[in-house]
Write a protein that holds these residues in place. Structure first.
Motif, PDB file in Angstrom:
ATOM      1  N   LEU A 123       0.824  -1.197   0.000  1.00 33.86           N
ATOM      2  CA  LEU A 123       0.000   0.000   0.000  1.00 33.86           C
ATOM      3  C   LEU A 123       0.866   1.258   0.000  1.00 33.86           C
ATOM      4  CD1 LEU A 123      -2.823   1.264   0.173  1.00 33.86           C
ATOM      5  CD2 LEU A 123      -2.647   1.117   2.659  1.00 33.86           C
ATOM      6  N   PHE A 124       1.949   1.246   0.771  1.00 36.49           N
ATOM      7  CA  PHE A 124       2.872   2.381   0.780  1.00 36.49           C
ATOM      8  C   PHE A 124       3.535   2.565  -0.577  1.00 36.49           C
ATOM      9  CE2 PHE A 124       2.856   1.838   5.474  1.00 36.49           C
ATOM     10  CZ  PHE A 124       2.583   3.160   5.816  1.00 36.49           C
ATOM     11  N   PHE A 125       3.921   1.455  -1.206  1.00 35.98           N
ATOM     12  CA  PHE A 125       4.537   1.551  -2.527  1.00 35.98           C
ATOM     13  C   PHE A 125       3.556   2.141  -3.540  1.00 35.98           C
ATOM     14  CE2 PHE A 125       7.662  -1.751  -1.090  1.00 35.98           C
ATOM     15  CZ  PHE A 125       8.798  -1.052  -1.409  1.00 35.98           C
ATOM     16  N   VAL A 126       2.329   1.631  -3.561  1.00 34.98           N
ATOM     17  CA  VAL A 126       1.332   2.097  -4.529  1.00 34.98           C
ATOM     18  C   VAL A 126       0.981   3.561  -4.277  1.00 34.98           C
ATOM     19  CG1 VAL A 126      -1.020   1.757  -5.353  1.00 34.98           C
ATOM     20  CG2 VAL A 126       0.428  -0.222  -4.879  1.00 34.98           C
ATOM     21  N   PHE A 127       1.009   3.984  -3.021  1.00 32.90           N
ATOM     22  CA  PHE A 127       0.702   5.381  -2.682  1.00 32.90           C
ATOM     23  C   PHE A 127       1.629   6.338  -3.419  1.00 32.90           C
ATOM     24  CE2 PHE A 127       1.187   9.187  -0.078  1.00 32.90           C
ATOM     25  CZ  PHE A 127      -0.131   9.546   0.158  1.00 32.90           C
ATOM     26  N   THR A 128       2.894   5.938  -3.581  1.00 36.55           N
ATOM     27  CA  THR A 128       3.862   6.813  -4.255  1.00 36.55           C
ATOM     28  C   THR A 128       3.593   6.945  -5.748  1.00 36.55           C
ATOM     29  OG1 THR A 128       5.426   4.989  -4.650  1.00 36.55           O
ATOM     30  CG2 THR A 128       5.610   6.183  -2.561  1.00 36.55           C
ATOM     31  N   LEU A 129       2.773   6.065  -6.319  1.00 41.55           N
ATOM     32  CA  LEU A 129       2.418   6.194  -7.726  1.00 41.55           C
ATOM     33  C   LEU A 129       1.501   7.380  -7.977  1.00 41.55           C
ATOM     34  CD1 LEU A 129       1.743   2.487  -8.796  1.00 41.55           C
ATOM     35  CD2 LEU A 129       3.636   3.934  -9.527  1.00 41.55           C
ATOM     36  N   PHE A 130       0.738   7.767  -6.963  1.00 45.35           N
ATOM     37  CA  PHE A 130      -0.279   8.802  -7.137  1.00 45.35           C
ATOM     38  C   PHE A 130       0.091  10.132  -6.473  1.00 45.35           C
ATOM     39  CE2 PHE A 130      -2.375   4.642  -7.135  1.00 45.35           C
ATOM     40  CZ  PHE A 130      -3.014   4.680  -8.353  1.00 45.35           C
ATOM     41  N   PHE A 131       0.986  10.101  -5.502  1.00 46.11           N
ATOM     42  CA  PHE A 131       1.308  11.320  -4.766  1.00 46.11           C
ATOM     43  C   PHE A 131       2.825  11.447  -4.625  1.00 46.11           C
ATOM     44  CE2 PHE A 131      -2.780   9.733  -3.235  1.00 46.11           C
ATOM     45  CZ  PHE A 131      -3.601  10.836  -3.435  1.00 46.11           C
ATOM     46  N   ASN A 132       3.296  12.680  -4.729  1.00 45.59           N
ATOM     47  CA  ASN A 132       4.707  12.969  -4.473  1.00 45.59           C
ATOM     48  C   ASN A 132       4.821  14.366  -3.869  1.00 45.59           C
ATOM     49  OD1 ASN A 132       5.365  15.012  -6.707  1.00 45.59           O
ATOM     50  ND2 ASN A 132       4.493  13.308  -7.868  1.00 45.59           N
ATOM     51  N   GLY A 133       5.999  14.695  -3.381  1.00 44.85           N
ATOM     52  CA  GLY A 133       6.173  15.947  -2.677  1.00 44.85           C
ATOM     53  C   GLY A 133       6.259  17.169  -3.559  1.00 44.85           C
ATOM     54  N   GLY A 134       6.469  16.998  -4.851  1.00 47.25           N
ATOM     55  CA  GLY A 134       6.626  18.135  -5.744  1.00 47.25           C
ATOM     56  C   GLY A 134       8.081  18.440  -6.017  1.00 47.25           C
ATOM     57  N   LEU A 135       8.320  19.303  -6.987  1.00 46.65           N
ATOM     58  CA  LEU A 135       9.678  19.571  -7.454  1.00 46.65           C
ATOM     59  C   LEU A 135      10.517  20.314  -6.408  1.00 46.65           C
ATOM     60  CD1 LEU A 135      11.823  19.525  -9.626  1.00 46.65           C
ATOM     61  CD2 LEU A 135      10.789  21.573 -10.625  1.00 46.65           C
ATOM     62  N   ILE A 136       9.970  21.366  -5.806  1.00 51.08           N
ATOM     63  CA  ILE A 136      10.763  22.172  -4.865  1.00 51.08           C
ATOM     64  C   ILE A 136      11.138  21.367  -3.617  1.00 51.08           C
ATOM     65  CG2 ILE A 136      10.728  24.222  -3.386  1.00 51.08           C
ATOM     66  CD1 ILE A 136       9.098  25.615  -5.522  1.00 51.08           C
ATOM     67  N   PRO A 137      10.194  20.655  -2.965  1.00 52.74           N
ATOM     68  CA  PRO A 137      10.622  19.816  -1.836  1.00 52.74           C
ATOM     69  C   PRO A 137      11.635  18.747  -2.238  1.00 52.74           C
ATOM     70  CG  PRO A 137       8.246  20.142  -1.785  1.00 52.74           C
ATOM     71  CD  PRO A 137       8.730  20.684  -3.102  1.00 52.74           C
ATOM     72  N   THR A 138      11.492  18.189  -3.436  1.00 50.78           N
ATOM     73  CA  THR A 138      12.466  17.204  -3.907  1.00 50.78           C
ATOM     74  C   THR A 138      13.843  17.834  -4.072  1.00 50.78           C
ATOM     75  OG1 THR A 138      10.725  15.972  -5.066  1.00 50.78           O
ATOM     76  CG2 THR A 138      12.989  15.565  -5.742  1.00 50.78           C
ATOM     77  N   TYR A 139      13.880  19.022  -4.634  1.00 50.51           N
ATOM     78  CA  TYR A 139      15.156  19.723  -4.804  1.00 50.51           C
ATOM     79  C   TYR A 139      15.809  19.996  -3.450  1.00 50.51           C
ATOM     80  CZ  TYR A 139      18.524  23.180  -6.471  1.00 50.51           C
ATOM     81  OH  TYR A 139      19.685  23.850  -6.766  1.00 50.51           O
ATOM     82  N   LEU A 140      15.018  20.463  -2.474  1.00 51.63           N
ATOM     83  CA  LEU A 140      15.564  20.744  -1.143  1.00 51.63           C
ATOM     84  C   LEU A 140      16.057  19.466  -0.469  1.00 51.63           C
ATOM     85  CD1 LEU A 140      12.903  23.338   0.121  1.00 51.63           C
ATOM     86  CD2 LEU A 140      15.190  23.785  -0.810  1.00 51.63           C
ATOM     87  N   LEU A 141      15.328  18.372  -0.672  1.00 51.79           N
ATOM     88  CA  LEU A 141      15.748  17.095  -0.100  1.00 51.79           C
ATOM     89  C   LEU A 141      17.067  16.636  -0.704  1.00 51.79           C
ATOM     90  CD1 LEU A 141      15.214  14.569   1.626  1.00 51.79           C
ATOM     91  CD2 LEU A 141      13.901  13.637  -0.297  1.00 51.79           C
ATOM     92  N   TYR A 142      17.190  16.713  -2.020  1.00 51.32           N
ATOM     93  CA  TYR A 142      18.441  16.319  -2.677  1.00 51.32           C
ATOM     94  C   TYR A 142      19.595  17.208  -2.218  1.00 51.32           C
ATOM     95  CZ  TYR A 142      15.843  13.335  -5.935  1.00 51.32           C
ATOM     96  OH  TYR A 142      15.063  12.359  -6.481  1.00 51.32           O
ATOM     97  N   ARG A 143      19.323  18.499  -2.010  1.00 49.99           N
ATOM     98  CA  ARG A 143      20.368  19.398  -1.539  1.00 49.99           C
ATOM     99  C   ARG A 143      20.853  18.988  -0.151  1.00 49.99           C
ATOM    100  NH1 ARG A 143      18.554  25.175   0.372  1.00 49.99           N
ATOM    101  NH2 ARG A 143      17.846  23.757   2.019  1.00 49.99           N
ATOM    102  N   ASP A 144      19.904  18.668   0.742  1.00 49.63           N
ATOM    103  CA  ASP A 144      20.282  18.277   2.106  1.00 49.63           C
ATOM    104  C   ASP A 144      21.007  16.935   2.129  1.00 49.63           C
ATOM    105  OD1 ASP A 144      19.098  20.591   2.989  1.00 49.63           O
ATOM    106  OD2 ASP A 144      17.194  19.631   3.527  1.00 49.63           O
ATOM    107  N   LEU A 145      20.711  16.077   1.166  1.00 47.29           N
ATOM    108  CA  LEU A 145      21.381  14.782   1.085  1.00 47.29           C
ATOM    109  C   LEU A 145      22.712  14.849   0.337  1.00 47.29           C
ATOM    110  CD1 LEU A 145      18.331  12.442   0.300  1.00 47.29           C
ATOM    111  CD2 LEU A 145      19.528  12.690   2.480  1.00 47.29           C
ATOM    112  N   GLY A 146      23.045  16.006  -0.197  1.00 47.77           N
ATOM    113  CA  GLY A 146      24.302  16.153  -0.926  1.00 47.77           C
ATOM    114  C   GLY A 146      24.286  15.539  -2.310  1.00 47.77           C
ATOM    115  N   LEU A 147      23.115  15.443  -2.922  1.00 50.86           N
ATOM    116  CA  LEU A 147      23.004  14.817  -4.239  1.00 50.86           C
ATOM    117  C   LEU A 147      23.065  15.813  -5.389  1.00 50.86           C
ATOM    118  CD1 LEU A 147      20.238  12.123  -3.573  1.00 50.86           C
ATOM    119  CD2 LEU A 147      22.704  11.776  -3.787  1.00 50.86           C
ATOM    120  N   LEU A 148      23.013  17.106  -5.097  1.00 46.27           N
ATOM    121  CA  LEU A 148      23.125  18.078  -6.170  1.00 46.27           C
ATOM    122  C   LEU A 148      24.550  18.074  -6.722  1.00 46.27           C
ATOM    123  CD1 LEU A 148      21.099  21.115  -4.767  1.00 46.27           C
ATOM    124  CD2 LEU A 148      20.299  19.231  -6.200  1.00 46.27           C
ATOM    125  N   ASP A 149      24.664  18.114  -8.059  1.00 45.06           N
ATOM    126  CA  ASP A 149      25.967  18.022  -8.727  1.00 45.06           C
ATOM    127  C   ASP A 149      26.744  16.792  -8.269  1.00 45.06           C
ATOM    128  OD1 ASP A 149      25.782  20.198 -10.424  1.00 45.06           O
ATOM    129  OD2 ASP A 149      26.514  21.611  -8.916  1.00 45.06           O
TER     130      ASP A 149
END
Length: 307
Positions: A123-149
């Protein structure tokens, strides 16, 4: 009279006129669909090596005319193309390997009825097919994880595709005989040993299918490099080809501001480069597909049909 001729006459003798008409119409329809699918790809290939002026006047439609490789020369003379190819090959190979390593064990675990949390987890996996955090939260998350560049941004976030996970789960659940698992358990085989020594060797079809899905996903990944990567040395092939295409279109547009006959000439060769870009970006996957075709249809259908 050959055996094939005799068999064909016997085959037709057992058919009614309505059956023959249906087969003829159905065959022509299949040929028309095949032509509609194959011809655009073929036209792009011949247009990439033909005289651009003949293409613009509609004289090239079946065979290339006045063959030249100006478009490919312009593409491959750019040093960035080799960097892009190397990066995309790295991201595709490493990413696909990680995808399979994560997806297959997860699908196998979720297919076991004795694994009680499987419905909640699914159910958790299928939930991600229909909903996501959006581009800006994803960008901020990647920045905090050190994934940018960072080249890992192409590998880690898409480690699991839920659609492929569902296909693999259905395959393990419905296509592997339960008696085989029971016999393995009687022999003292653990779940991990059964997965590694029994389930995987019998799952070549589904592994090939989802592997091809993942490979194409990584190969065509354009958005990740556009948004999350600014370092040109890390850019994938799709971004490099986009930059080459835009620079040539800008050149053609700049040449046109002064008027004169150079306008059409430059624009035509910019169009030829565009066709070359399409071929360069698509050809490796098109070459790989025939080697996996025999697994493709079987792998897709076998996980969706019980029995």
């Amino acid at each position: 009279m050959s055996a094939t001729h005799v068999q064909s006459k016997g085959f037709l003798r057992n058919k009614t006129p309505g059956d023959v008409v249906f087969m003829l119409v159905f065959g022509l329809l299949c040929v028309a669909i095949l032509f509609a699918v194959v011809y655009p790809v073929y036209f792009v290939m011949i247009a990439s090596v033909s005289n651009p002026s003949l293409i613009s006047t509609g004289e090239v439609w079946l065979w290339p005319k006045e063959v030249n490789f100006f478009g490919y020369q312009q593409i491959f003379d750019d040093d960035r193309i080799w960097t892009g190819y190397g990066n995309t090959l790295l991201y595709s190979v490493v990413g696909t390997a990680l995808n399979l390593v994560v997806t297959l064990p997860a699908a196998y675990a979720l297919s076991r009825p004795e694994f009680r949390p499987r419905r909640v987890l699914m159910l958790f996996f299928v939930f991600t097919l229909f909903f996501n955090g959006g581009l800006i939260p994803t960008y901020l998350l990647y920045r905090d994880l050190g994934l940018l560049d960072n080249w890992l941004v192409f590998i880690l976030p898409p480690a699991v595709n839920v659609y492929n996970l569902i296909i693999a789960r259905a395959f393990f659940e419905h296509s592997l005989p339960k008696e085989l698992f029971e016999a393995a358990m009687i022999d003292g085989v653990s779940y991990l040993q059964y997965f590694a020594k029994v389930a995987l060797p019998l799952s070549k079809a589904i592994i090939s299918v989802i592997g091809l899905y993942y490979l194409v996903q990584h190969w065509n990944d354009f958005f990740t490099g556009l948004v999350f990567v600014r370092d040109n040395s890390l850019q994938p092939l799709q971004i490099v080809l986009r930059d080459i295409l835009l620079s040539n279109q800008a050149f053609a547009g700049g040449a046109g501001t002064g008027g004169g006959s150079g306008v059409g000439y430059d624009q035509q060769y910019a169009d030829q480069i565009k066709y070359g870009v399409i071929v360069v970006s698509s050809l490796p996957v098109l070459v790989l597909y025939p080697f996996l075709q025999r697994y493709f249809e079987k792998g897709v259908l076998i996980g969706s049909v019980k029995g």
